[in-house]
Scaffold this motif. Sequence first.
Motif, PDB file in Angstrom:
ATOM      1  N   HIS A 146       0.838  -1.201   0.000  1.00 24.84           N
ATOM      2  CA  HIS A 146       0.000   0.000   0.000  1.00 24.84           C
ATOM      3  C   HIS A 146       0.870   1.247   0.000  1.00 24.84           C
ATOM      4  O   HIS A 146       1.729   1.424   0.856  1.00 24.84           O
ATOM      5  CB  HIS A 146      -0.900  -0.008   1.239  1.00 24.84           C
ATOM      6  CG  HIS A 146      -1.857   1.133   1.294  1.00 24.84           C
ATOM      7  ND1 HIS A 146      -2.217   1.761   2.475  1.00 24.84           N
ATOM      8  CD2 HIS A 146      -2.553   1.771   0.314  1.00 24.84           C
ATOM      9  CE1 HIS A 146      -3.082   2.710   2.217  1.00 24.84           C
ATOM     10  NE2 HIS A 146      -3.302   2.756   0.913  1.00 24.84           N
ATOM     11  N   VAL A 147       0.647   2.119  -0.995  1.00 27.55           N
ATOM     12  CA  VAL A 147       1.346   3.409  -1.078  1.00 27.55           C
ATOM     13  C   VAL A 147       0.279   4.497  -1.045  1.00 27.55           C
ATOM     14  O   VAL A 147      -0.262   4.884  -2.084  1.00 27.55           O
ATOM     15  CB  VAL A 147       2.171   3.544  -2.374  1.00 27.55           C
ATOM     16  CG1 VAL A 147       3.137   4.722  -2.269  1.00 27.55           C
ATOM     17  CG2 VAL A 147       2.918   2.274  -2.694  1.00 27.55           C
ATOM     18  N   PRO A 148      -0.083   5.011   0.119  1.00 24.73           N
ATOM     19  CA  PRO A 148      -1.200   5.962   0.207  1.00 24.73           C
ATOM     20  C   PRO A 148      -0.941   7.255  -0.567  1.00 24.73           C
ATOM     21  O   PRO A 148       0.190   7.729  -0.659  1.00 24.73           O
ATOM     22  CB  PRO A 148      -1.286   6.257   1.711  1.00 24.73           C
ATOM     23  CG  PRO A 148      -0.562   5.142   2.375  1.00 24.73           C
ATOM     24  CD  PRO A 148       0.506   4.725   1.423  1.00 24.73           C
ATOM     25  N   PHE A 149      -2.015   7.789  -1.160  1.00 22.08           N
ATOM     26  CA  PHE A 149      -1.992   9.115  -1.767  1.00 22.08           C
ATOM     27  C   PHE A 149      -2.620  10.071  -0.757  1.00 22.08           C
ATOM     28  O   PHE A 149      -3.339   9.639   0.148  1.00 22.08           O
ATOM     29  CB  PHE A 149      -2.785   9.097  -3.078  1.00 22.08           C
ATOM     30  CG  PHE A 149      -2.627  10.327  -3.935  1.00 22.08           C
ATOM     31  CD1 PHE A 149      -1.386  10.706  -4.409  1.00 22.08           C
ATOM     32  CD2 PHE A 149      -3.727  11.105  -4.258  1.00 22.08           C
ATOM     33  CE1 PHE A 149      -1.234  11.837  -5.201  1.00 22.08           C
ATOM     34  CE2 PHE A 149      -3.596  12.243  -5.055  1.00 22.08           C
ATOM     35  CZ  PHE A 149      -2.344  12.605  -5.526  1.00 22.08           C
ATOM     36  N   LYS A 184       2.234  -4.641   3.567  1.00 26.13           N
ATOM     37  CA  LYS A 184       3.250  -3.618   3.789  1.00 26.13           C
ATOM     38  C   LYS A 184       2.719  -2.270   3.356  1.00 26.13           C
ATOM     39  O   LYS A 184       2.137  -2.124   2.285  1.00 26.13           O
ATOM     40  CB  LYS A 184       4.512  -3.955   2.985  1.00 26.13           C
ATOM     41  CG  LYS A 184       5.685  -3.012   3.232  1.00 26.13           C
ATOM     42  CD  LYS A 184       6.278  -3.212   4.613  1.00 26.13           C
ATOM     43  CE  LYS A 184       7.498  -2.318   4.818  1.00 26.13           C
ATOM     44  NZ  LYS A 184       8.048  -2.455   6.176  1.00 26.13           N
ATOM     45  N   LYS A 185       2.929  -1.255   4.200  1.00 27.92           N
ATOM     46  CA  LYS A 185       2.566   0.121   3.876  1.00 27.92           C
ATOM     47  C   LYS A 185       3.838   0.947   3.794  1.00 27.92           C
ATOM     48  O   LYS A 185       4.664   0.895   4.699  1.00 27.92           O
ATOM     49  CB  LYS A 185       1.626   0.696   4.937  1.00 27.92           C
ATOM     50  CG  LYS A 185       1.237   2.146   4.714  1.00 27.92           C
ATOM     51  CD  LYS A 185       0.333   2.642   5.843  1.00 27.92           C
ATOM     52  CE  LYS A 185       0.012   4.123   5.701  1.00 27.92           C
ATOM     53  NZ  LYS A 185      -0.846   4.609   6.805  1.00 27.92           N
ATOM     54  N   ILE A 186       3.993   1.684   2.684  1.00 23.75           N
ATOM     55  CA  ILE A 186       5.167   2.530   2.521  1.00 23.75           C
ATOM     56  C   ILE A 186       4.728   3.956   2.236  1.00 23.75           C
ATOM     57  O   ILE A 186       3.599   4.201   1.812  1.00 23.75           O
ATOM     58  CB  ILE A 186       6.086   2.014   1.390  1.00 23.75           C
ATOM     59  CG1 ILE A 186       5.324   1.941   0.061  1.00 23.75           C
ATOM     60  CG2 ILE A 186       6.667   0.658   1.754  1.00 23.75           C
ATOM     61  CD1 ILE A 186       6.165   1.488  -1.117  1.00 23.75           C
ATOM     62  N   ASN A 187       5.608   4.896   2.482  1.00 23.13           N
ATOM     63  CA  ASN A 187       5.270   6.306   2.300  1.00 23.13           C
ATOM     64  C   ASN A 187       5.629   6.830   0.920  1.00 23.13           C
ATOM     65  O   ASN A 187       5.076   7.827   0.470  1.00 23.13           O
ATOM     66  CB  ASN A 187       5.977   7.148   3.370  1.00 23.13           C
ATOM     67  CG  ASN A 187       5.489   6.828   4.764  1.00 23.13           C
ATOM     68  OD1 ASN A 187       4.294   6.689   4.985  1.00 23.13           O
ATOM     69  ND2 ASN A 187       6.410   6.678   5.698  1.00 23.13           N
TER      70      ASN A 187
END
Length: 234
Positions: A198-201, A221-224
Motif C-alpha cells: 500500500h502506497v497511500p496518496f 506492507k505500507k510505505i510512504n
Amino acid sequence: MKKEYQYIKVIGFDADDTLWVNETYFREAEYEIQRLLSDYETPNKIDQELFKMEMKNLPLYGYGVKAFILSMVEVALELSNYNISNKTIEAILNIGKNMLEKPVELLDGVEEVLSELSKKYRLILATKGDLLDQERKLEKSGLTNYFHHIEVLSDKQEFNYQNLLNHLDIEPSEFLMIGNSLKSDVLPLLNIKANAIHVPFHTTWAHEEVSKKETNGKTYKKINSLKEVIDLLK
C-alpha cells in the motif's frame, strides 16, 4: 529482499494516484460544481448528492472522468429542479473536458522504480477506469515500455485479479500488487493469497475508503514513497 517477496515473478502497478496524479483533479472539479450550483444548495449537500449519484450510476457507467461528467450533469438537473441553464450545463461539460486534457504528472520516483524493477521482474499495469482515458494517460506518461502487459479492468475485485493471474499463467504467491487503494489494490489480493503493498496518496475518493474492521487481521506492507519498493525487493 524481504522473505515474503522471494517468489515474486510479476509486479502489478495501479495507475491513478500510484504512478500519476488523478484524484486531485476530481476534488478540483467538485469545488467547481459547488460554485456553479451555489444558487441551489450548500457545498456539503452538493457533494453528498454527487457522491450518491456516482454510486447509483457506477453499475451503468463504470469508473472514470466520463462517468463523473454524466453524474455531475444529472445532479445539476435534479438540484435545480430541471431549471439549470444551458450555459451551466456547458460549463459542467467543460469541467470534464478540462480533466481529460490535463497533463500527466508523475509522482515522485516513479520512473526510477520502474526502470530498476523491470531489470528483474515482469511489470504490468493493472488499473480501472475509462479505457480511452487510461490509454491516453499512459501514452502521455512515457512509461509504456516498462510494462510487459497492460490491463484496464472494469473493477478490481477478487475475481478480476484471479482472471488476470490466470491470463498471466502465474500463481498468487508469484504476484505482487502495488497501489494507493486498500479497497482496490490491497485487500482483494490478500484474499486470493497474493501479495500487496500500500502506497497511500494524500487524498482518497470516498468509495475507496475502508473501515478498520475490513483491514483487521490483514497483513500487508505500507510505505510512504514508491521509492521504498526498491529496497524491499533487493
